[in-house]
Design an enzyme around this catalytic site. Structure first.
Site, PDB file in Angstrom:
ATOM      1  N   GLU A   1      49.710  47.610  47.219  1.00 21.70           N
ATOM      2  CA  GLU A   1      50.847  46.980  46.510  1.00 21.70           C
ATOM      3  C   GLU A   1      52.134  47.117  47.325  1.00 21.70           C
ATOM      4  OE1 GLU A   1      51.153  48.356  42.425  1.00 21.70           O
ATOM      5  OE2 GLU A   1      48.982  48.270  42.134  1.00 21.70           O
TER       6      GLU A   1
ATOM      7  N   GLU B   1      46.398  55.045  38.551  1.00 22.42           N
ATOM      8  CA  GLU B   1      47.446  56.049  38.276  1.00 22.42           C
ATOM      9  C   GLU B   1      46.986  57.161  37.340  1.00 22.42           C
ATOM     10  OE1 GLU B   1      50.884  53.777  37.052  1.00 22.42           O
ATOM     11  OE2 GLU B   1      51.004  52.741  38.966  1.00 22.42           O
TER      12      GLU B   1
ATOM     13  N   ASP C   1      55.573  46.952  48.963  1.00 24.19           N
ATOM     14  CA  ASP C   1      56.901  46.329  48.945  1.00 24.19           C
ATOM     15  C   ASP C   1      57.913  47.373  49.393  1.00 24.19           C
ATOM     16  OD1 ASP C   1      57.118  47.838  46.572  1.00 24.19           O
ATOM     17  OD2 ASP C   1      56.938  46.085  45.269  1.00 24.19           O
TER      18      ASP C   1
ATOM     19  N   ASN D   1      43.104  53.395  42.249  1.00 32.31           N
ATOM     20  CA  ASN D   1      44.394  52.925  42.753  1.00 32.31           C
ATOM     21  C   ASN D   1      45.513  53.853  42.270  1.00 32.31           C
ATOM     22  OD1 ASN D   1      45.643  50.536  44.104  1.00 32.31           O
ATOM     23  ND2 ASN D   1      46.703  50.265  42.150  1.00 32.31           N
TER      24      ASN D   1
ATOM     25  N   HIS E   1      54.551  51.388  47.256  1.00 30.18           N
ATOM     26  CA  HIS E   1      55.863  50.849  46.872  1.00 30.18           C
ATOM     27  C   HIS E   1      56.888  51.711  47.602  1.00 30.18           C
ATOM     28  CE1 HIS E   1      54.233  48.111  43.925  1.00 30.18           C
ATOM     29  NE2 HIS E   1      53.498  49.088  43.431  1.00 30.18           N
TER      30      HIS E   1
HETATM   31  C1  XIL Z   1      53.854  45.437  37.641  1.00 31.71           C
HETATM   32  C2  XIL Z   1      54.073  43.931  37.699  1.00 31.71           C
HETATM   33  O1  XIL Z   1      54.438  43.591  39.004  1.00 31.71           O
HETATM   34  C3  XIL Z   1      55.140  43.522  36.728  1.00 31.71           C
HETATM   35  O2  XIL Z   1      55.268  42.104  36.676  1.00 31.71           O
HETATM   36  C4  XIL Z   1      54.820  44.062  35.336  1.00 31.71           C
HETATM   37  O3  XIL Z   1      55.875  43.762  34.456  1.00 31.71           O
HETATM   38  C5  XIL Z   1      54.577  45.549  35.376  1.00 31.71           C
HETATM   39  O4  XIL Z   1      53.570  45.848  36.329  1.00 31.71           O
HETATM   40  N1  XIL Z   1      51.787  49.587  39.814  1.00 31.71           N
HETATM   41  C6  XIL Z   1      50.771  48.730  39.456  1.00 31.71           C
HETATM   42  C7  XIL Z   1      51.078  47.325  39.108  1.00 31.71           C
HETATM   43  O5  XIL Z   1      49.598  49.118  39.540  1.00 31.71           O
HETATM   44  O6  XIL Z   1      50.184  46.815  38.170  1.00 31.71           O
HETATM   45  C8  XIL Z   1      52.492  47.160  38.626  1.00 31.71           C
HETATM   46  O7  XIL Z   1      52.748  45.765  38.459  1.00 31.71           O
HETATM   47  C9  XIL Z   1      53.451  47.793  39.591  1.00 31.71           C
HETATM   48  C10 XIL Z   1      53.186  49.269  39.727  1.00 31.71           C
END
Ligand code: XIL
Length: 528
Positions: free
Chosen positions: A287, A178, A289, A221, A257
């Site tokens: 990631e 990020e 979802d 990432n 996401h």
């Molecule tokens: C999130 C985890 O899922 C949570 O449990 C934690 O509290 C915060 O981080 N982007 C990312 C991940 O790169 O590391 C994050 O994970 C979600 C967003």
């Protein structure tokens, strides 16, 4: 569209068939012969059913991973069983972040990470470590650093200790997470690393990681870089420049996401995957979802929209040879990080009873490389063959034009009175009355003197209420260039609409806005 992977599997089959025939010819033992017979069956017309995502992914040569939580893995047998059965790759959800690993300077807590890694390797699931340079989940002692050299030393020690410990076990690392901020003037996120080391921190951290473990694959990432937009463009140029300078970056993770009511169109995602892959990078959906709270409607409608969003995303990866696979950010709805804000988001693929949700089957179908079927476009005269028929001006003057670099005719909205002015198409109630999932595409262009945003949306009236705008897409474009605006979305109504208009608007008043090749297709689940 299906050509790439089909060709690959067909040629695999051909070579398998000839070796099968030879083996069968020399076959003497009943049991062995039966095995060879099975291996020789031609599956070219029948897509086999797979019992688990893992089996399907294995057959397609892709990774299907998940984020893993150490406590759940230790305490919940059902969780551990599903993890082993359904997935062939693992990313610790939190255990390999800086704060949990090294909460105090040089005091490490490896137990969670060790456990996750051991279990994963026992199940033959490769592990991706996550993450070194990120603005979140930093220990407070790191956040307190104000000196550039001190930060360098802390980073180097942390990376050395961690990568040494997992050498040969964690072969892939998210090194920087990020680092791009769309809204920041320079394009880089104004985090601690940027503040103390400047933009070169990205290069420095990749080089440090490579010096520690030259065999590990190192990834960048980020989120919201899945669609072809401003942020993806900045990220693309940043990585291209770093690679040109020889910085050891091997892959990119697109977090994905998604919001299931509005997410990147498959064609857009695929084009984007392809251009990153052409830089020589491995591309991963890292990631995945699907947040559901943005969609009104029943739980069933949310699940269905999510199933389609997951299938489109998964299939996009499977159909692109440059995409190595998809990692879900967990698999049990109950334990998704999306719920942290209070509301149950139903963001993953197993419900609270460990039952497969529709989203599971979306991922499965996607793994088989099946995009949703596209119904015919609901837009009339979308390439302006019939002049301006079926299109209306919105506080503007419409003109039909032709451009050398466009095969079809073009409609331009000129003398636009406001930002919202532009052009649109009415009488779309029937097309959207039942809700559902859709995907759209349009060529757009603005004729101003500076870069400007353009919007496409649905303006919806429900009886007795003020019109509302559902934004479908946004694009920031330089003047005088054609851009492709694409997106997928889902609709569910609490009260059915009495009118729906598709509308294009955006740049400053007075700036002409031109469009052509407008299509909007329902995504229809395959009943089979
Ligand atoms: C999130 C985890 O899922 C949570 O449990 C934690 O509290 C915060 O981080 N982007 C990312 C991940 O790169 O590391 C994050 O994970 C979600 C967003």
């Amino acid at each position: 569209m299906l050509d790439g992977p089909m060709v690959v599997s067909r040629s695999n089959r051909r070579s398998r068939s000839s070796s099968c025939v030879r083996k069968l010819a020399g076959c003497a033992r009943a049991f062995g012969c039966a095995l060879w017979l099975v291996a020789c069956v031609d599956y070219s017309t029948v897509e086999p059913d797979y019992a688990t995502l893992r089996q399907a992914a294995q057959a397609k040569g892709k990774l299907i991973g998940t984020a893993v939580d150490g406590d759940l893995l230790r305490d919940d047998v059902q969780y551990a069983t599903l993890l082993a059965q359904e997935f062939n790759a693992v990313t610790p959800e939190n255990a390999t972040k800086w704060e949990p690993l090294e909460p105090q300077d040089d005091k490490y807590e490896f137990s969670d990470a060790d456990f996750i890694v051991e279990q994963a390797l026992a199940q033959e699931q490769p592990v991706k470590g996550h993450v070194f340079a990120w603005h979140q989940q930093l220990p407070s002692w790191v956040e307190g650093i104000t000196d550039a050299e001190e930060l360098r030393v802390a980073l180097r020690e942390h990376i050395e200790t961690t990568m040494e410990r997992y050498r040969g076990k964690i072969m892939v690392w998210d090194v920087v997470n990020e680092a791009v901020d769309d809204n920041a003037p320079a394009g880089y996120r104004d985090n601690l690393f940027y503040q103390l080391l400047g933009p070169d921190y990205i290069e420095e951290v990749f080089v440090m990681a490579h010096e520690v473990d030259a065999d590990a694959l190192l990834y960048y990432n980020d989120y919201a870089i899945e669609r072809m937009g401003h942020k993806a463009e900045f990220t693309y140029r940043m990585l291209r420049d770093l690679l040109e300078r020889g910085v050891p970056i091997h892959g990119i993770g697109m977090q994905s996401h998604l919001a299931v009511h509005r997410y990147p169109a498959a064609d857009d995602l695929r084009d984007n995957i392809r251009r990153f892959a052409e830089l020589g990078l491995r591309v991963e959906i890292s990631e995945l979802d699907g947040r559901t709270s943005g969609l009104t409607g029943t739980l069933e409608q949310k699940y269905e929209a999510q199933r389609i969003a997951f299938q489109e995303t998964m299939a996009s990866c499977v159909l692109e040879p440059g995409c190595t696979g998809v990692t879900l950010w967990g698999f049990l709805d109950e334990h998704s990080w999306l719920n942290d804000e209070g509301e149950a988001e139903h963001g993953l693929i197993f419900d609270d009873n460990y039952e497969k949700k529709p989203g599971y089957f979306g991922v499965m179908n996607g793994l088989l490389g099946k995009l949703l079927k596209r119904g015919p476009t609901v837009i009339r005269n979308g390439d302006f063959d019939d002049g301006l028929d079926d299109w209306v001006d919105v506080d503007s003057t419409l003109r039909l034009e032709s451009f050398d670099d466009q095969q079809s005719q073009v409609a331009c909205a000129e003398e636009r009175a406001t930002n919202e002015a532009g052009l649109g198409q009415d009488d779309l109630v029937e097309a959207f009355a039942d809700g559902g999932s859709f995907t759209f595409s349009a060529q757009v262009r603005q004729e101003g003197t500076a870069a400007a945003g353009m919007n496409v949306g649905l303006i919806v009236e429900q009886d007795g209420q003020d019109p509302t705008t559902i934004s479908l897409g946004y694009l920031f474009a330089d003047p005088g260039v054609w851009r492709t605006m694409r997106g997928s979305f889902a609709l569910a109504w609490e009260a059915p609409p009495s009118s729906v208009r598709l509308s294009f608007s955006g740049p400053d008043p007075g700036v002409a806005l031109c469009i052509t090749q407008v299509t909007l297709n329902p995504l229809t689940p395959d009943p089979g």
